[in-house]
Each structure stands twice: as C-alpha cells, then as structure tokens.
Motif scaffolding. Structure first.
Motif, PDB file in Angstrom:
ATOM      1  N   CYS A 155       0.991  -1.108   0.199  1.00 35.82           N
ATOM      2  CA  CYS A 155      -0.261   0.142   0.242  1.00 35.82           C
ATOM      3  C   CYS A 155       0.675   0.967   0.122  1.00 35.82           C
ATOM      4  O   CYS A 155       0.587   2.526  -0.872  1.00 35.82           O
ATOM      5  CB  CYS A 155      -1.049  -0.020   1.033  1.00 35.82           C
ATOM      6  N   LEU A 187       1.086   5.885  -1.708  1.00 35.01           N
ATOM      7  CA  LEU A 187       0.687   7.438  -0.931  1.00 35.01           C
ATOM      8  C   LEU A 187       1.774   8.278  -1.675  1.00 35.01           C
ATOM      9  O   LEU A 187       2.729   8.941  -1.917  1.00 35.01           O
ATOM     10  CB  LEU A 187       1.426   7.121   0.654  1.00 35.01           C
ATOM     11  N   VAL A 247      -1.999  12.437   6.301  1.00 44.56           N
ATOM     12  CA  VAL A 247      -2.892  11.755   6.014  1.00 44.56           C
ATOM     13  C   VAL A 247      -1.241  10.940   5.854  1.00 44.56           C
ATOM     14  O   VAL A 247      -1.592   9.702   6.710  1.00 44.56           O
ATOM     15  CB  VAL A 247      -4.325  11.850   4.811  1.00 44.56           C
ATOM     16  N   THR A 248      -0.899  11.377   5.083  1.00 47.07           N
ATOM     17  CA  THR A 248       0.415  10.276   4.931  1.00 47.07           C
ATOM     18  C   THR A 248       1.011   9.741   5.734  1.00 47.07           C
ATOM     19  O   THR A 248       1.593   8.479   5.844  1.00 47.07           O
ATOM     20  CB  THR A 248       1.558  10.964   3.294  1.00 47.07           C
ATOM     21  N   ALA A 251      -0.826   7.200   7.659  1.00 54.19           N
ATOM     22  CA  ALA A 251      -0.942   6.279   7.388  1.00 54.19           C
ATOM     23  C   ALA A 251       0.752   5.213   7.444  1.00 54.19           C
ATOM     24  O   ALA A 251       0.657   3.791   7.206  1.00 54.19           O
ATOM     25  CB  ALA A 251      -0.794   6.135   5.364  1.00 54.19           C
ATOM     26  N   ALA A 305       1.330   1.703   8.349  1.00 50.05           N
ATOM     27  CA  ALA A 305       2.086   0.340   7.956  1.00 50.05           C
ATOM     28  C   ALA A 305       2.742  -0.351   8.711  1.00 50.05           C
ATOM     29  O   ALA A 305       2.880  -1.340   8.424  1.00 50.05           O
ATOM     30  CB  ALA A 305       2.663   0.861   6.831  1.00 50.05           C
TER      31      ALA A 305
END
Length: 441
Positions: free
Chosen positions: A298, A302, A308-309, A312, A316
């Motif tokens: 995923c 990005l 948000v990045t 994430a 992860a």
C-alpha cells in the motif's frame, strides 16, 4: 522467570543492545542521505557492507558460540561496538566523517552484531527450562519491540536536530549499558562437552548445516527467511530514499515512521504468548507473515507529506511490526524446540546465514532498481517480492504445525512420541500449551 536475576540481566542487556543497534541502523543511512547526499547506489553499497558480515561470518560464529560461554561473547561484542561507535563519534567531531569512514564503521558494527545475536539466541536455552522457552523468547522479543520504538525515532531525531557524531555516541552509550548489565550474569553455563579429537571448525559447521538441512521444518524456515530478507533488504534501501525524496519527509518523521514498527512488534510479542497455542504454530506463521508483509504493497500509493500520509505510514509500520514479530517469536520457539542444546548456536547461525546472508544482494538490488525504475515502481516491485515468503510457508509442511511445540531431536522416539522430524511436520492439534519465543519471514 522474572525473579531470576540472571534472566533480568540478560533482558536489560539485550534491550539496551537492541536500542543501540536500531538507532545506528537509522543513523548511518540517514547521515549518508541527508548529509553526504548519497545516491541510491551509494546507499545500497553502505547497507550491503553493513550486512556483509552476516554472509561472511554467521557459520563460523555459530560453531564458535557452541564451544564457548555466551555471556563472554556478548560482553566482548558490546564493548567492541561501544568503542567503535565512540571512536567514530570522536572522529566525526574532530573532522568530517565521509563515506569511507561510514563503510568501515558499518562493517565493524555489523560483524560484532553477528556475534552478539547468535550468542543471545543460544544463551536463553542455557538459562531457562525448555517449557519456558516460548515465554522467555516472548519477553526478549518484547524488549526488542521496545527498542524498535525508541531506537529509530531517537536516531532520526538526533541526526536531524544535532549531528551524526552525537547520534553515534548515543548508540555507543546503549552498548556500554548492555555490557554492564550482561556482565552481572553469574549462572554457570552447561557447555556441551568438547570433542577429544578437536574437530576442525569446518566439520562442526558442516554438522550444523546437515542438521538444519535434514529437518523439513527448519529447511522451510531457511527458504522462507531467505526470500523475505532478500526482498526486505531491497525494500528498505528504496524506502529510505522514498520517504525523504519522494514524500519530502524530514529525518525526524522518517525516524518516527520506522519506529512505528516498534509498538506493533510489542503487540506481536503479546499475541505470540497466546495465538500459537490456540490456533497452531503453522497457521499463525502463514497468516502473520501474509498480513505483515502485504501491508507494504500500500505504501507506493502515498503522495506528499500531509498528515494523512504520515498517519498511513505509521499504520503500515505498526501492522508490519505486529506481523513480523509474531513470526519472529513463533519461528524462534520452533527452532529452539527442535534443536538439541549442543547444536543451538550452529542451528541459529545456519538459519541466519541462509536468511540474512542474502541481504547484501537485496540492498544492492534495491539501489539498482531505484536508479533504473524510479522509487515508486521499485518500492512496489520489491514489496511484492516479500509476499513470496508466506507463500513458501503455506505450501510446506511448516504450515501444518499444530498447537504443541515439536520434540527435540535429542529425545529418542517412542511408541507414544514419534521422532522429532515427524512431529515437526504433523504437530499435535489436540494438545494445547499454556504458552506464551532470525528474523521475520
């Protein structure tokens, strides 16, 4: 177990050692990228040089550790790493620490870490009873999880806010603390009797190779570990460039993104105390590896450095850490249960050699792909390669391991208990232990 002063000393020392190691694993690459402006190829070479001792020394170290006290080995290697990083810190403060200096430092620390890692894996077997191996390994791996939380974040912050020499000095202090703690272990180790014919080193190494190759479960662990470590080394070479150059993240944020695996690994250690005895060691290995490795697929989607990045990336890293640690603990328990005491060091070193020995090639491949294909595409391709590891396990007898740990090869087979190799393949799905331990696969 925690009332045992020797185990506490080992736990504290291993925790401090892992903090120093994880900090230095971030300090050196970030210093090369952010300060020396190293390109993808140079970063790949730096990582490969630091990983080369695994390939060059693991088998020799395994044979050596089986004949000597693990406490002595760990104390000397901690002292060596503290002195090496301390000398590098002084050299960096007095004058510029260029790429050749980083390469020499990475190789020295990597070589000493091979000795420490093999010795500490063998030391637990000499400190606790067999039925405490899973809980003991879970405690040690939990401390490694804590180190994964603090080490990368500390290393990234120190490189960004202060300097690489100061960051190196902080790692040296952790190794010094480990040295002081492990020195306090007083229990006399029951070493295997040395052969009267003083067999050559190569003969002892070959015994370890034959032992691992002769067991279906351990052979699969070697293959799955090699596939994972090769791909993961390539992933991390690209990842360490992708975060600051493609997503434009600072060194501090890069350190936090890497440190996110720590809380996940802590959760993985806790789950390892319960899940294998409930669902079976094989099912846990396959599912945890698939989930932890798959999350990296995923990351190439990005863009930018938004909140948000970053969130994430943290998520992860957390999932990867949880899955990887669950595999680490379970694999180590299976390996230790299958291996007689006199073979522990060589078995650990053989699996390390087969798995981690390919990491220099993976790092070089990651640097090559990043230069030829670009960071985003290379990250996707190398992350897909990690998924071959759970596939290897799923297609092997290792996936059928039951809820009970297999018997050691030094236990003779009886009518009620089959030979260890047979039990390692089949497992015992009807018996559950109140169980709570490479290298993630």
């Amino acid at each position: 177990m925690w009332r045992d002063a020797d185990f506490r000393s080992l736990w504290v020392g291993q925790t401090a050692s892992q903090l120093g190691e994880h900090a230095s694993l971030v300090v050196l690459p970030l210093f090369a990228v952010l300060t020396l402006h190293a390109d993808a190829g140079e970063l790949g070479v730096l990582r490969a040089v630091g990983q080369a001792p695994i390939l060059l020394l693991s088998l020799f170290v395994g044979a050596w550790v089986d004949r000597w006290r693990t406490r002595t080995t760990m104390v000397l290697t901690d002292l060596g790493r503290a002195l090496a990083l301390g000398a590098a810190a002084v050299a960096g403060l007095v004058g510029p620490l260029g790429l050749p200096g980083l390469l020499a430092l990475a190789f020295a620390v990597g070589a000493l870490s091979v000795f420490f890692d093999v010795a500490y894996q063998a030391s637990l077997v000499r400190l606790v009873e067999r039925d405490q191996l899973v809980r003991g390994n879970s405690a040690l791996e939990g401390s490694r999880s804590a180190a994964q939380i603090g080490g990368p974040a500390l290393g990234g912050a120190l490189v960004s806010l202060l300097s690489a020499p100061i960051a190196a000095a902080s790692s040296a202090l952790f190794f010094a603390l480990s040295f002081l703690s492990i020195r306090r272990i007083r229990r006399s180790e029951s070493l295997p009797k040395r052969p009267e014919d003083h067999r050559r080193l190569w003969r002892r190494i070959l015994e370890g190779l034959r032992f691992v190759a002769g067991d279906t479960a351990l052979r699969t662990v070697c293959l799955a570990s090699a596939v994972f470590q090769f791909s993961f080394a390539a992933v991390m070479t690209v990842y360490l460039l992708f975060l600051p150059r493609e997503l434009h993240l600072s060194g501090t944020v890069v350190g936090l993104a890497l440190a996110a695996a720590g809380p996940g690994a802590l959760l993985g250690s806790v789950l390892a105390a319960r899940l294998p005895s409930r669902f079976g060691h094989g099912a846990v290995l396959v599912c945890a590896a698939a989930l932890g490795d798959g999350v990296f697929l995923c990351v190439p989607a990005l863009h930018g450095s938004s909140a948000v990045t970053v969130a994430a990336l943290l998520a992860a890293g957390f999932v990867f850490g949880a899955g990887g640690q669950l595999v680490n603990v379970t694999v180590m328990a299976v390996r230790q249960a299958l291996t007689p005491d006199g073979m522990q060091g060589r078995a650990a070193a053989t699996i390390t050699f087969a798995g981690m020995g390919v990491t220099p090639l993976g790092s070089l491949l990651g640097g090559f792909l990043a230069e030829e294909w670009g960071l985003r595409t290379s990250l996707l391709v190398t992350a897909a390669g990690m998924m071959l590891s759970p596939l290897v396990m799923a297609l092997s007898p290792l996936a059928r391991l039951g809820r009970e740990l297999p018997a050691s090869h030094d236990a003779p087979p009886t009518a009620d208990r089959p030979a260890a190799g047979e039990m390692a393949v089949r497992g015992n799905s009807d018996a559950a232990h109140d169980a709570a331990p490479g290298t993630a696969l």
